[in-house]
Each structure stands twice: as structure tokens, then as C-alpha cells.
Design a protein around this motif. Sequence first.
Motif, PDB file in Angstrom:
ATOM      1  N   ASP A 201     -47.891  49.816 110.366  1.00  0.00           N
ATOM      2  CA  ASP A 201     -46.507  49.578 109.961  1.00  0.00           C
ATOM      3  C   ASP A 201     -45.884  50.890 109.451  1.00  0.00           C
ATOM      4  OD1 ASP A 201     -44.153  48.869 108.789  1.00  0.00           O
ATOM      5  OD2 ASP A 201     -44.972  47.229 107.581  1.00  0.00           O
TER       6      ASP A 201
ATOM      7  N   ASN B 137     -43.143  51.586 108.201  1.00  0.00           N
ATOM      8  CA  ASN B 137     -42.429  51.512 106.920  1.00  0.00           C
ATOM      9  C   ASN B 137     -43.330  51.763 105.728  1.00  0.00           C
ATOM     10  OD1 ASN B 137     -40.063  50.784 108.242  1.00  0.00           O
ATOM     11  ND2 ASN B 137     -40.754  48.638 108.334  1.00  0.00           N
ATOM     12  N   LYS B 138     -44.634  51.717 105.949  1.00  0.00           N
ATOM     13  CA  LYS B 138     -45.577  51.885 104.835  1.00  0.00           C
ATOM     14  C   LYS B 138     -46.116  53.315 104.749  1.00  0.00           C
ATOM     15  CE  LYS B 138     -46.025  47.576 103.376  1.00  0.00           C
ATOM     16  NZ  LYS B 138     -46.310  47.069 102.055  1.00  0.00           N
TER      17      LYS B 138
END
Length: 384
Positions: free
Chosen positions: A56, A58-59
Motif C-alpha cells: 500500500d 499510502n503507507k
Amino acid sequence: MKVITVLGSTGSIGTQALQVAEKHNIKIKALAAHSNAKLLAQQAEKFGAEYVCIFDENKKQELSAYLNGSKATILTGMEGLKTIAALDGVDIMLNSVVGMVGLVPTLTAIEKGTDIALANKETLVAGGELVINSAKEKGVKIYPVDSEHSAIFQALQGNSMNRIRSIILTASGGPFFGKTKEELKNVTVEQALAHPNWSMGSKITIDSATLMNKGLEFIEAMWLFDLKPEQIEIVVHRESVVHSAVEYEDNSVIAQLGVPDMKIPIQYALLYPERVECPTKHLSLTDYGKLSFMKPDYETFDCLTACIKAVTIGGTLPAAVNGANEEAVAAFLAGKIGFLRIGELVTEVAENTERKDITCVDDILSADAEARNYVKKKIEAALS
Ligand code: NDP
Ligand code: MG
């Protein structure tokens, strides 16, 4: 010293694999997870991983903050998983991600010539023919991690000259063994997640409750051991002590037994052919006293029937039922559908999908996507 990479290191299999690695001084070159940045960073620091992939994107910032000045290269997404799968100097890549997303990294590792310890059964279910043929071509070994397949692999040792007549694939039966469809109508997510013998990730735990897991394992066994459907007998064995068995031409049946603890098959896959001390309990048969063996109920647990039907038809059908199941299980866990709806949707896909030959990975990915879309639409229509 053995060098490995672990995809899915923060999960049930991944964390147990790291315990095995710690005990036996296995070097970890790279780790990957989906979104659990904190645990991934802790693992990377502890084992000195050179590459860390968080799927992910976004992490990424969060992971970078947790890693706090470590020199590890941070990767993201499918490209990150592929980079790890193609690293130099790796003896084994453990693929323990959950779901079809594991297929492409497996194919990348095979292309690179890196041996694979395979927990990610969805990879073989959806892309068995492609995976096994490419592995053969490249001389890559696939060591099974799934306990049943590890048991079969262990029972095959020293018997390469002998033909397998059949295999006995044991099944715990899950939390709902013996129940009727009527009794299963209103079971909750919590009840379905309460597996009697194994502590596992949520997707495979639901698969064990529907017996989809045994259907996936049936297909996995066909590819790993070059078997026909009629050579596999599924036997419900509530105690999960006999992990599966091989029957030879002389009617001898060789089984592997042990306490239900995944560290045994994980360690066997990582250290094959060595057998050394494993951080698990000892098996005491007299503590068990009795072991039971029964036939599965194919009518109530219709996922099992759908899987066998799909693999008998072949081509893209197994990828389709697997994709349908992944989508249906996610919807069940999210409270969007009832427990029995999983089996209904998987069966619908098995019955209504047209078989196509698999010539490349895209054939598998589109069969998966089509089945997911079908299931998503059905669920959305019922909710609106
Ligand atoms: P878990 O749900 O416990 O763990 C899944 C792991 O995969 C997590 O590390 C998760 O990361 C990671 N992951 C998920 N998606 C991605 C992605 N897109 N990219 C990178 N990492 C990803 O599952 P299990 O460990 O229980 O199962 C893993 C596989 O092993 C499954 O295929 C299962 O069928 C098989 N298996 C499991 C057994 C068991 O005892 N658990 C037994 C036999 C087979 P994050 O934590 O960040 O979400
Ligand atoms: Mg299993």
C-alpha cells in the motif's frame, strides 16, 4: 547460511517463518507486507533486511518513519514485490501473502531461478499449469508450506522410483462440521473465525469454515504432485494430527503426523532436506487416545464441490472460482453477505463461467477479474 526473502512477513505464516529463521540463523534479505508498516519495520530492523516492501503506497511515509534512518531500501506495490522476487543471492523466497496477488511475484521468482517455499495456495489454484511448467523449465523447486502438501511431500521422500496410486488429503472439517445448511443460515463472522485446531489469517479461516480451503488444496495437490482428481480422497479428520498421506501401488499408506503447528511444515520447506529441532510441541498420541476419520459433506459445503468441478473442467475455471471466493469472503468479513452466500456465489461462478485455455498470465488475471466483477455486482445489487 541460507538467505531468504519473505512476502507476507506480518501474517500468520510470515511471523512463524521469522521465528523459524531466528532459531536457525537464516538470513532475511527482504520482507514485504500489505499495510502493517509498524510490524514490518520492526521485523526489518530485527533481521537487518536490505529491502522492505509495503504494498500500500499510502503507507510508505509511515514505514519510512518507523524505519527511522535504517539503510533498507523501501519499495511499494506490485513493482516492489517483483523487485524482491528478482533479487540476486536468494536461496528461497517464501511466498506467504494471501490471495491471487501472489501469482506474479511467484512467476517472477521462477523466471529469476529462485526456489520457492509456497504457502500462498491461491497462486497454484489460479495459475497452476503456468507456475508448474515454468518452474520445471527453469529447474526451480517449489517446496510446499501448506501442512497437507508438506505431509505428502514428506511421505514421498525416498520414493521417487515408486508411483503414487492416490493421496489422502485430510481436512479438519472447520468449526461447522456436522451442521446442516439450515443451521448455518445465521452464523456470525465471529463463529466462522473460531477454528477448532489452527490459528491462521482471517481469509483462510473462513475458507476452512466453508471447506473452500480443502477445495483449493485439492487443486493445489493436483499441480504439485501431478495427480488426477480421481487420485485424491478427502477425509475429514477432526484432530488435525495426520496431516495427509500417500498410498503406493503395494497398498502401503505413508502419512506424516505431528501437532497442528505450521512451524513444522514451514521449517521443512526452508531447511529441506534437513530435520532439526523445531520450536513446537512434541506429539503425544496417547494424549489424543483416538483419532477419527469421516467423509466430507459435499452438499452442505458446496465450495468443495465447486472447486472439484472447476478443476475437472480446467483452463481458467479454477482461477474464476478462486477469484469469486476471494471477493465473497471479503464481503462476508465486511458483513455484506451471509455465510451460505459464499458457497452460492462460488457455485454460480463455477457453473456459469465459460472455460478458456490459459496461454499466459493475462488469461488468469482476466478470469480472476471477471469472476470478481460478477460477485461484486451480485452483492451490490442485493444491497441496493
Ligand atoms: P494472513 O492474513 O495472516 O497474512 C497475510 C500476509 O500477506 C500479511 O503479511 C499481509 O500483510 C500480506 N499481504 C496481503 N496482501 C499483500 C500484498 N498485496 N502485498 C504484500 N503483502 C500482502 O494470512 P496467512 O498467513 O494465514 O496466510 C497466508 C497464505 O498462506 C494464504 O494463501 C493461506 O491460504 C496460506 N496458508 C496459511 C496457513 C496458516 O496456518 N495461516 C496454512 C496453510 C496455508 P498485512 O499484515 O500488512 O496485511
Ligand atoms: Mg492446509
